[in-house]
Design an enzyme around this catalytic site. Structure first.
Site, PDB file in Angstrom:
ATOM      1  CG  ASP A   1      -0.231  -0.320   2.510  1.00  8.04           C
ATOM      2  OD1 ASP A   1       0.849   0.241   2.760  1.00  8.04           O
ATOM      3  OD2 ASP A   1      -0.757  -1.133   3.293  1.00  8.04           O
TER       4      ASP A   1
ATOM      5  CG  HIS B   1       4.076  -9.769  -1.065  1.00  4.66           C
ATOM      6  ND1 HIS B   1       3.286 -10.100   0.001  1.00  4.66           N
ATOM      7  CD2 HIS B   1       5.027 -10.740  -1.135  1.00  4.66           C
ATOM      8  CE1 HIS B   1       3.719 -11.233   0.552  1.00  4.66           C
ATOM      9  NE2 HIS B   1       4.779 -11.631  -0.108  1.00  4.66           N
TER      10      HIS B   1
ATOM     11  CB  CYS C   1       3.327  -3.716 -19.878  1.00  8.23           C
ATOM     12  SG  CYS C   1       2.724  -4.617 -21.315  1.00  8.23           S
TER      13      CYS C   1
ATOM     14  CB  CYS D   1       6.679  -5.601 -22.688  1.00  9.84           C
ATOM     15  SG  CYS D   1       6.251  -3.913 -22.235  1.00  9.84           S
TER      16      CYS D   1
ATOM     17  CB  CYS E   1       4.252  -4.182 -26.239  1.00  9.65           C
ATOM     18  SG  CYS E   1       3.370  -4.698 -24.762  1.00  9.65           S
TER      19      CYS E   1
ATOM     20  N   GLY F   1       3.840  -6.978  13.224  1.00  6.44           N
ATOM     21  CA  GLY F   1       2.505  -7.080  12.622  1.00  6.44           C
ATOM     22  C   GLY F   1       2.414  -8.057  11.473  1.00  6.44           C
ATOM     23  CB  THR F   2       4.297 -10.025   9.525  1.00  5.37           C
ATOM     24  OG1 THR F   2       4.260 -11.140   8.634  1.00  5.37           O
ATOM     25  CG2 THR F   2       5.632  -9.992  10.241  1.00  5.37           C
TER      26      THR F   2
ATOM     27  CG  ASN G   1       1.458 -10.003  15.782  1.00 11.57           C
ATOM     28  OD1 ASN G   1       0.296  -9.769  16.118  1.00 11.57           O
ATOM     29  ND2 ASN G   1       1.773 -10.489  14.601  1.00 11.57           N
TER      30      ASN G   1
END
Ligand SMILES: [Zn+2]
Length: 250
Positions: A106, A121, A129, A132, A152, A189-190, A215
């Protein structure tokens, strides 16, 4: 130790550390109102993750995938970084070797002022694209409908990692190297369940780093960490920052 004792301990470790790596995940963005995937009752709940976030889903219905992502971009554009994001950005500025690796797409870390964020990620704000792979800046993208690549004529898609896709090699390698070199590793936080994020705290620990988890929930990592702070990022990180600033000004 209660959470405040643990925070003091983490600050001592940071004071003595040469290299810190922080890994952040969905919990950090959740505090800014950004949900991990889909709201249970939302507009998009009738579609499966594969229909919305895979190559096959895009090929079957590119309009649907594009408009789902633009719906999310809109939520993100109306969201702000929270105290956790800001504290991480400031820690990074004060400490010379503080690397930030995120699974979030984000861009809120950058919005809070963090630089050189390693995005495992990809980024929902950036597009590329489908054919390409050329990166297309936000300004050339029409949010309302599908866009074609000027090079393209292929379809433009968000530059995020979809189900079944390879993760960006350069970013993974960099994150692994940084984890290897770190003497303090913060997992924030994961749930750190998915490769390659899941490996990073373990790489750090095997090479002598102290691993700290921030966490409120238990994760698969919780049993392995050296210090577990049971607070949200937005609570813990500002406390760590304030204590750290106090100590370095002494
Ligand atoms: Zn193209």
């Amino acid at each position: 130790m209660d959470n405040l004792d643990k925070i003091n301990k983490v600050v001592e470790l940071i004071l003595e550390s040469n290299n810190i790596t922080a890994l952040t995940g969905a919990g950090v963005s959740a505090e800014s109102g950004i949900s991990t995937f889909r709201d249970k009752n939302g507009l998009w709940s009738k579609f499966s993750p594969l229909e919305l976030a895979s190559i096959e889903g895009f090929m079957a219905n590119p309009e649907r995938v594009w408009s789902w992502y633009q719906y999310r971009v809109n939520i993100i554009n109306n969201s702000n970084p929270n105290d956790g994001h800001f504290a991480l950005a400031e820690l990074q500025k004060i400490h010379k070797n503080f690397s930030l690796v995120t699974q979030n797409v984000d861009g809120l870390h950058q919005k809070a002022g963090s630089e050189n964020v390693i995005e495992l990620h990809g980024s929902i704000i950036r597009n590329k694209c489908f054919d390409c792979n050329q990166i297309h800046e936000e300004s050339v993208i029409n949010n309302e409908s599908l866009n074609n690549c000027k090079a393209c004529n292929g379809l433009i898609r968000p530059d995020v990692v979809w189900f079944g896709e390879m993760l960006p090699e350069k970013e993974i390698k960099l994150a692994q190297d940084l984890s290897f070199q770190s003497d303090v590793f913060l997992s924030i936080g994961t749930s750190a369940e998915v490769y390659p994020a899941a490996d990073l705290p373990l790489i750090a620990k095997r090479n002598g780093a102290v691993v700290v988890e921030v966490n409120p929930e238990l994760t698969q990592l919780s049993d392995y960490v050296d210090i577990k702070i049971e607070l949200k990022s937005g609570e813990a990180m500002p406390l760590i920052l304030e204590e750290y600033k106090k100590r370095i000004n002494k």
